[in-house]
Write a protein that holds these residues in place. Structure first.
Motif, PDB file in Angstrom:
ATOM      1  N   LYS A 110       1.289   2.654  -6.972  1.00 55.23           N
ATOM      2  CA  LYS A 110       0.717   2.381  -8.275  1.00 55.23           C
ATOM      3  C   LYS A 110      -0.846   2.639  -8.648  1.00 55.23           C
ATOM      4  O   LYS A 110      -0.573   3.040  -9.534  1.00 55.23           O
ATOM      5  CB  LYS A 110      -0.030   0.134  -7.246  1.00 55.23           C
ATOM      6  N   THR A 111      -1.471   3.258  -8.142  1.00 55.31           N
ATOM      7  CA  THR A 111      -2.922   3.483  -8.707  1.00 55.31           C
ATOM      8  C   THR A 111      -2.666   5.329  -9.348  1.00 55.31           C
ATOM      9  O   THR A 111      -2.734   4.913 -10.237  1.00 55.31           O
ATOM     10  CB  THR A 111      -3.571   4.109  -7.393  1.00 55.31           C
ATOM     11  N   THR A 112      -1.367   5.620  -8.417  1.00 56.06           N
ATOM     12  CA  THR A 112      -0.836   6.635  -9.163  1.00 56.06           C
ATOM     13  C   THR A 112      -0.293   7.177 -11.051  1.00 56.06           C
ATOM     14  O   THR A 112       0.064   7.328 -11.198  1.00 56.06           O
ATOM     15  CB  THR A 112       0.747   7.412  -8.080  1.00 56.06           C
ATOM     16  N   SER A 116       0.722  -1.247   0.042  1.00 53.76           N
ATOM     17  CA  SER A 116      -0.110  -0.050   0.116  1.00 53.76           C
ATOM     18  C   SER A 116       0.689   1.339  -0.005  1.00 53.76           C
ATOM     19  O   SER A 116       1.679   1.617   0.377  1.00 53.76           O
ATOM     20  CB  SER A 116      -0.747   0.441   1.049  1.00 53.76           C
TER      21      SER A 116
HETATM   22  N1  LIG Z   1      -3.977  13.024  -4.965  1.00 50.52           N
HETATM   23  C1  LIG Z   1      -3.322  12.801  -3.679  1.00 50.52           C
HETATM   24  N2  LIG Z   1      -2.607  13.986  -2.898  1.00 50.52           N
HETATM   25  C2  LIG Z   1      -1.470  14.033  -2.050  1.00 50.52           C
HETATM   26  N3  LIG Z   1      -0.622  12.457  -2.027  1.00 50.52           N
HETATM   27  C3  LIG Z   1      -1.159  11.098  -2.534  1.00 50.52           C
HETATM   28  C4  LIG Z   1      -2.138  11.726  -3.723  1.00 50.52           C
HETATM   29  N4  LIG Z   1      -2.500  10.556  -4.538  1.00 50.52           N
HETATM   30  C5  LIG Z   1      -1.187   9.257  -3.963  1.00 50.52           C
HETATM   31  N5  LIG Z   1      -0.997  10.265  -3.107  1.00 50.52           N
HETATM   32  C6  LIG Z   1       0.438   9.576  -1.923  1.00 50.52           C
HETATM   33  O1  LIG Z   1       0.815   8.911  -3.429  1.00 50.52           O
HETATM   34  C7  LIG Z   1       1.270   8.167  -2.787  1.00 50.52           C
HETATM   35  C8  LIG Z   1       0.931   6.679  -3.503  1.00 50.52           C
HETATM   36  O2  LIG Z   1      -0.263   6.182  -3.617  1.00 50.52           O
HETATM   37  P1  LIG Z   1      -1.223   5.280  -4.263  1.00 50.52           P
HETATM   38  O3  LIG Z   1      -2.608   5.887  -4.612  1.00 50.52           O
HETATM   39  O4  LIG Z   1      -0.132   5.646  -6.184  1.00 50.52           O
HETATM   40  O5  LIG Z   1      -0.565   4.260  -3.543  1.00 50.52           O
HETATM   41  P2  LIG Z   1      -1.047   2.874  -3.719  1.00 50.52           P
HETATM   42  O6  LIG Z   1       0.085   2.231  -4.318  1.00 50.52           O
HETATM   43  O7  LIG Z   1      -2.284   2.403  -5.420  1.00 50.52           O
HETATM   44  O8  LIG Z   1      -1.099   1.999  -2.245  1.00 50.52           O
HETATM   45  P3  LIG Z   1      -2.475   0.875  -2.349  1.00 50.52           P
HETATM   46  O9  LIG Z   1      -2.317   0.351  -2.799  1.00 50.52           O
HETATM   47  O10 LIG Z   1      -2.604   1.624  -0.599  1.00 50.52           O
HETATM   48  O11 LIG Z   1      -4.026   1.527  -3.471  1.00 50.52           O
HETATM   49  C9  LIG Z   1       0.775   7.900  -0.761  1.00 50.52           C
HETATM   50  O12 LIG Z   1       1.927   7.505   0.145  1.00 50.52           O
HETATM   51  C10 LIG Z   1      -0.207   8.450  -1.062  1.00 50.52           C
HETATM   52  O13 LIG Z   1      -0.653   9.070   0.210  1.00 50.52           O
END
Ligand SMILES: Nc1ncnc2c1ncn2[C@@H]1O[C@H](COP(=O)(O)OP(=O)(O)OP(=O)(O)O)[C@@H](O)[C@H]1O
Ligand SMILES: [Mg+2]
Lengths: 350, 270
Positions: free
Chosen positions: A51-53, A47
């Protein structure tokens, strides 16, 4: 049955040098990836690893601070999402609650001004494909979680997108349904030849689904490789630890074919390191059996797991090992003396 | 059964208050309207064209006020719901400010602005836009302007709430599926905010039906709405039974609109 209409257009994707910061948080720190046409790549990571980014940048919902996104060689970094022709399945489905199943699936076609008759045909074909024929007139809230997921999938593929993105699509489903859906997605993806990125933080899911896995941590890609490669020959501690159970140690090459661990223990292992080089050592718990490297020790903890016993062993030379053995005979009680061994070729050195 | 009613105890003071100050006066009023055991006053209210005209005026004004509030209020509510928090706060102060000032003060302010020698006319005359003052007071448009001003917040707030409740993921999804901004609005925002539009419209319409101060002052006796006429019956003609009958008819109309709205929402929810 429906098959992929001819003349279309699964594409290859190339992202390079992607950077994205949110304030102090570095969400993407130089991500580069190549995905071949028709390939299914999973992105596996804990997490917050970005990934989502990454998916949002590919889909166009976020602009990267640096780097570019190319589909079939064409730079689409500046293109708005509506013009990218990318099908996306969101984590919480994002079905339109006021539209029927049929209207949800028809939506992307209507946005492309496809003629009515063609829409009707493609929608019913696609609903057949995800085995939802007969549900056309239901609203999303009248469907189970798995059915909603299928609608989201149908909506994402009905317009023959150049790329299919799935962001942890099965997170909310129970295990059984999850497994069914995984196979379903795999079947569909193969059949339609869709270039697909599948995000998950579940390593088993990644192993079942992918052609290749990209392991991600702290905004960086740690390793991109086939599933076996990732499991058998991880590139670093993070990958070794994150995928599967593992015994990881560090040591120095003291002579060819030997690594001396920090506690002094010498291990025979196949590797190409030079004398004096520092290396990581990975031993998978299920690889212990007969072998050249023998460890004597005492069982600290033993768990019965159906097919196998999982033992935590404190070795006399100070190492602690997790070992899996076939569940035969009685479960060793804590305190039992045991010998376990492993062959040099079952030790991965990195 | 006992546990079901137990929860009602804390509400008793409020219920008593409602009974004494609301239900009882309404019943008394209904009593007035049929004094002497006759329905003559109702026949008069619903039979004579003079009074029917007033009913019609009232509905017409309520309709236009609602429509104008909707046309102004939707973009405003939408903007407040989608802008940055800082701007939203500023916007809210402007939207809510009218609610914190007395209707009377605001209506007099409009008289100053709209009159023959009022601020607007003088500005337009000086700018050479018009050669004669435009009548904006003591007529239909004056009443509309004043009422829209007073009632706009009641439209903006429910619409703001409805827009806020639209899941941003749906908007992203629509965008990713190829929808242009105008189509995102028509296919996603608009249908999902219909309940807000509906709630705002019903509130504004119902409040308009019984509006008194603004039409009385800005209509100058020439635009007669129901509440204005009721007041005339009480203070000028001293015909209380007739005033009561008119009030009863207004009450029934209002309840009818409200009930229809309720039914409509419920069938839409199902
Ligand atoms: N809109 C936003 N504003 C500020 N910080 C963000 C934003 N979107 C993501 N982040 C930060 O960027 C980092 C990567 O986030 P992301 O959503 O890409 O993670 P992820 O790998 O998809 O996690 P998960 O498995 O929990 O979905 C995290 O530390 C998150 O807090
Ligand atoms: Mg995520």
């Amino acid at each position: 049955m429906a098959t992929r209409p001819t003349g279309l257009k699964a594409a290859d994707l190339k992202v390079s040098g992607l950077q994205k910061r949110y304030g102090d948080v570095v969400a993407l720190d130089g991500v580069s990836l190549d995905i071949a046409s028709g390939e299914l790549l999973t992105i596996l990571g804990p997490s917050g690893s970005g990934k989502t980014t990454l998916l949002k940048v590919v889909a166009g919902f976020e602009k990267p601070d640096a780097g570019d996104v190319r589909i079939d060689g064409a730079d689409i970094t500046a293109l708005p999402p509506a013009r990218r022709d990318i099908g996306m399945v969101f984590q919480h489905y994002a079905l339109f609650p006021h539209l029927t199943v049929r209207a949800n699936v028809a939506f992307p076609l209507e946005m492309r001004n496809v003629p009515r008759a063609e829409i009707d045909k493609r929608v019913s074909e696609t609903l057949q494909l995800v085995e939802l024929g007969g549900y056309e007139q239901r609203l999303p809230k009248q469907l189970s979680g798995g059915q909603q997921q299928r609608v989201a999938l149908a909506r994402a593929i009905v317009f023959n997108p150049r790329l299919l993105l799935l962001d942890e699509p099965f997170g909310a489903l129970d295990r059984k349904l999850r497994e069914t859906m995984q196979l379903e997605v795999r079947r569909l993806q193969r059949r339609l030849g869709l270039t697909t990125i599948f995000i998950t933080h579940d390593q088993e899911e990644a192993l079942v689904l992918s052609d290749r896995i990209a392991v991600m941590n702290k905004g960086r890609i740690q390793q991109v490789a086939t599933t076996t490669e990732i499991y058998e020959r991880p590139a670093n501690d993070f990958v070794a630890d994150f995928v599967g159970e593992s015994n990881i140690f560090h040591g120095t090459v003291t002579e060819p074919g030997v690594v001396s661990l920090e506690g002094g223990r010498r291990l025979f292992a196949n590797h190409s390191g030079k004398v004096g080089q520092r290396m990581g050592v990975l031993m998978r718990p299920e690889r212990f059996g007969r072998g050249t490297n023998v460890f004597a020790g005492e069982v600290k903890e033993a768990v019965y797991l159906g097919v196998s016993f999982k033992l935590r062993i404190a070795c006399d030379d100070g190492l602690e090992l997790i070992v899996r053995q076939p569940a035969r005979g009685p479960l060793p009680a804590p305190g039992t003396r045991v010998n376990v061994a492993i062959e040099p070729e079952d030790i991965h050195v990195f | 059964m006992s546990s079901r009613w137990l929860g009602a105890w804390p509400a008793i003071p409020a219920l008593l208050l409602l009974f004494v100050f609301f239900l009882y006066p309404v019943v008394r009023m209904l009593g007035f309207s049929i004094e002497g055991g006759t329905l003559d006053w109702y026949t008069k209210a619903l039979g004579e064209s003079l009074y029917l005209q007033v009913f019609w005026n009232t509905f017409e004004i309520a309709f236009w006020v609602t429509l104008i509030c909707l046309l102004l209020g939707y973009p405003l509510g939408f903007l407040l719901a989608t802008t940055t928090p800082g701007w939203a706060t500023v916007g809210f102060i402007f939207v809510l400010l009218p609610l914190w000032t007395s209707v009377l003060v605001r209506t007099y302010a409009w008289m100053v602005l709209l009159g023959r020698n009022g601020v607007f006319n003088r500005m337009m005359l000086e700018a050479g836009l018009i050669s004669d003052p435009v009548p904006m007071l003591n007529n239909f448009s004056g009443v509309l302007i004043g009422m829209v001003h007073v009632l706009l917040p009641y439209m903006v707030l429910p619409i703001y709430g409805a827009v806020r409740r639209v899941d941003p993921a749906l908007v992203s999804a629509a965008e990713g599926l190829g929808a242009s901004n105008s189509r995102i609005f028509r296919r996603v925002y608009l249908p999902l905010t219909l309940p807000g539009i509906f709630a705002g419209s019903v509130i504004v319409f119902v409040l308009s039906l019984g509006f008194f101060i603004t039409p009385a002052l800005l209509g100058g006796g020439r635009v007669v709405m129901l509440a204005v006429m009721i007041e005339q019956q009480i203070h000028q003609t001293l015909n209380w039974p007739f005033a009561a009958a008119l009030s009863a008819v207004l009450l029934v109309f209002t309840l009818a609109v409200y009930a229809a709205a309720q039914r409509f929402t419920r069938s839409a929810d199902a």
